[in-house]
Design a protein around this motif. Structure first.
Motif, PDB file in Angstrom:
ATOM      1  N   ALA A  56       0.832  -1.206   0.000  1.00 44.10           N
ATOM      2  CA  ALA A  56       0.000   0.000   0.000  1.00 44.10           C
ATOM      3  C   ALA A  56       0.862   1.249   0.000  1.00 44.10           C
ATOM      4  CB  ALA A  56      -0.930  -0.008   1.207  1.00 44.10           C
ATOM      5  N   LEU A  57       1.925   1.239   0.818  1.00 47.67           N
ATOM      6  CA  LEU A  57       2.805   2.403   0.883  1.00 47.67           C
ATOM      7  C   LEU A  57       3.537   2.596  -0.439  1.00 47.67           C
ATOM      8  CD1 LEU A  57       3.790   4.654   2.750  1.00 47.67           C
ATOM      9  CD2 LEU A  57       5.656   3.146   3.459  1.00 47.67           C
ATOM     10  N   PHE A  58       3.998   1.502  -1.027  1.00 47.92           N
ATOM     11  CA  PHE A  58       4.670   1.594  -2.324  1.00 47.92           C
ATOM     12  C   PHE A  58       3.707   2.126  -3.389  1.00 47.92           C
ATOM     13  CE2 PHE A  58       5.862  -0.008  -6.465  1.00 47.92           C
ATOM     14  CZ  PHE A  58       7.214   0.309  -6.533  1.00 47.92           C
ATOM     15  N   ASP A  59       2.474   1.611  -3.414  1.00 46.14           N
ATOM     16  CA  ASP A  59       1.493   2.067  -4.399  1.00 46.14           C
ATOM     17  C   ASP A  59       1.206   3.555  -4.241  1.00 46.14           C
ATOM     18  OD1 ASP A  59       1.292  -0.472  -5.442  1.00 46.14           O
ATOM     19  OD2 ASP A  59      -0.521  -0.991  -4.320  1.00 46.14           O
ATOM     20  N   CYS A  60       1.102   4.028  -2.997  1.00 47.19           N
ATOM     21  CA  CYS A  60       0.877   5.455  -2.762  1.00 47.19           C
ATOM     22  C   CYS A  60       2.071   6.274  -3.252  1.00 47.19           C
ATOM     23  CB  CYS A  60       0.638   5.715  -1.278  1.00 47.19           C
ATOM     24  SG  CYS A  60      -0.983   5.170  -0.675  1.00 47.19           S
ATOM     25  N   ALA A  61       3.276   5.750  -3.036  1.00 44.48           N
ATOM     26  CA  ALA A  61       4.467   6.459  -3.488  1.00 44.48           C
ATOM     27  C   ALA A  61       4.503   6.590  -5.001  1.00 44.48           C
ATOM     28  CB  ALA A  61       5.723   5.733  -2.991  1.00 44.48           C
ATOM     29  N   VAL A  62       3.882   5.642  -5.689  1.00 44.94           N
ATOM     30  CA  VAL A  62       3.866   5.657  -7.151  1.00 44.94           C
ATOM     31  C   VAL A  62       2.856   6.656  -7.695  1.00 44.94           C
ATOM     32  CG1 VAL A  62       3.282   4.268  -9.178  1.00 44.94           C
ATOM     33  CG2 VAL A  62       4.750   3.304  -7.408  1.00 44.94           C
ATOM     34  N   VAL A  63       1.693   6.788  -7.045  1.00 44.11           N
ATOM     35  CA  VAL A  63       0.605   7.577  -7.642  1.00 44.11           C
ATOM     36  C   VAL A  63       0.398   8.943  -7.005  1.00 44.11           C
ATOM     37  CG1 VAL A  63      -0.614   5.487  -8.344  1.00 44.11           C
ATOM     38  CG2 VAL A  63      -1.178   6.554  -6.145  1.00 44.11           C
ATOM     39  N   ARG A 104       5.281  15.739  -2.806  1.00 43.36           N
ATOM     40  CA  ARG A 104       5.191  16.540  -1.591  1.00 43.36           C
ATOM     41  C   ARG A 104       4.229  15.911  -0.584  1.00 43.36           C
ATOM     42  NH1 ARG A 104       4.255  23.093  -1.330  1.00 43.36           N
ATOM     43  NH2 ARG A 104       4.378  23.288   0.939  1.00 43.36           N
ATOM     44  N   ASP A 105       3.142  15.322  -1.084  1.00 45.33           N
ATOM     45  CA  ASP A 105       2.154  14.710  -0.194  1.00 45.33           C
ATOM     46  C   ASP A 105       2.615  13.362   0.343  1.00 45.33           C
ATOM     47  OD1 ASP A 105       0.509  16.879  -0.675  1.00 45.33           O
ATOM     48  OD2 ASP A 105      -0.581  15.882  -2.289  1.00 45.33           O
ATOM     49  N   VAL A 106       3.301  12.600  -0.495  1.00 45.49           N
ATOM     50  CA  VAL A 106       3.615  11.230  -0.104  1.00 45.49           C
ATOM     51  C   VAL A 106       4.886  11.137   0.735  1.00 45.49           C
ATOM     52  CG1 VAL A 106       5.059  10.518  -2.071  1.00 45.49           C
ATOM     53  CG2 VAL A 106       3.536   8.862  -0.984  1.00 45.49           C
ATOM     54  N   ALA A 107       5.764  12.146   0.670  1.00 43.95           N
ATOM     55  CA  ALA A 107       7.014  12.072   1.429  1.00 43.95           C
ATOM     56  C   ALA A 107       6.747  11.940   2.924  1.00 43.95           C
ATOM     57  CB  ALA A 107       7.882  13.296   1.140  1.00 43.95           C
TER      58      ALA A 107
END
Length: 240
Positions: free
Chosen positions: A82-89, A93-96
């Protein structure tokens, strides 16, 4: 007519596609990381071709069994996935901040690193690897997290919340013997905090360390300027 709530929509997706798995920001919501999603996301087998409703986004990918968990009785990708998928999409600035927070708390950094290797050719994977490389893993506050990333991006990562004798520093470079402190509101508003900090700083200085202090407000307002100042000081003292 009552609009179905977020959990009901998630359950409806799982019922509609029993071969699907809730993923990306929807999985992040189920793990308690993000606010309720507006558009729901799920992953289905690569071979499937289906048309989802307008509030659902589907990703086609074959997931290995270890990448799937059950959360609140719903099939969800693993926390690392889930964290990897969020980092991709998600925007960088939001995902860091999400990556930094969850690698500290609920996701094994080694699992996240393995996914970066496994999905090396996937769109967005380089961004995920960069987020991991510069992650602020031990930051105690948002200003410290932001500053930690700025220092890492400059090739000058300092140890966060690192011990110095009986004390610890927000950021420490042992070679240059520099301690960086990020002072929040409590430093100015609580006399006991201020007095204890003076004793601590006096001990550190007597032991031969340089102490650089910055207000949390300034770190958030101008992290690049402050990081440059720290890097200059570290490199100058290291040369000595």
């Amino acid at each position: 007519m009552v609009e179905p709530d977020t959990y009901i929509r998630c359950a409806a997706v799982s019922e509609w596609r029993r071969d699907g798995v809730l993923s990306h920001r929807t999985a992040a919501w189920l793990y308690g990381w993000l606010p309720e999603p507006v558009v729901f996301e799920a992953t289905i087998p690569r071979a499937l071709r289906v048309t989802p409703p307008d509030w659902l986004r589907l990703y086609r990918r074959d997931l290995p069994a270890p990448s799937v968990s059950m959360v609140s009785l719903l099939p969800v990708v693993s926390s690392a996935q889930a964290l990897f998928d969020c980092a991709v999409v998600m925007p960088e600035r939001d995902v860091a901040s999400l990556v930094d927070a969850e690698l500290n708390r609920s996701v094994d950094p080694d699992e996240f690193r393995d996914l970066c290797v496994t999905h090396r050719g996937r769109h967005g994977a380089p961004a995920a690897r960069l987020l991991l490389r510069h992650a602020a893993l031990r930051a105690a506050s948002e200003p410290e997290r932001v500053l930690g990333r700025e220092l890492s991006l400059r090739g000058c990562p300092l140890e966060a919340n690192h011990p110095i004798g009986p004390y610890s520093g927000d950021f420490v470079d042992e070679q240059a013997r520099i301690v960086v402190e990020v002072d929040g509101r409590e430093f100015l508003s609580e006399p006991k905090v201020f007095r204890n900090d003076r004793r601590r700083q006096n001990w550190i200085v007597r032991e031969g360390w340089m102490v650089l202090r910055f207000a949390a407000y300034d770190v958030l307002a101008h992290p690049d300027v402050i990081a440059d100042e720290i890097v200059t000081a570290v490199r100058r003292r290291s040369r000595r």
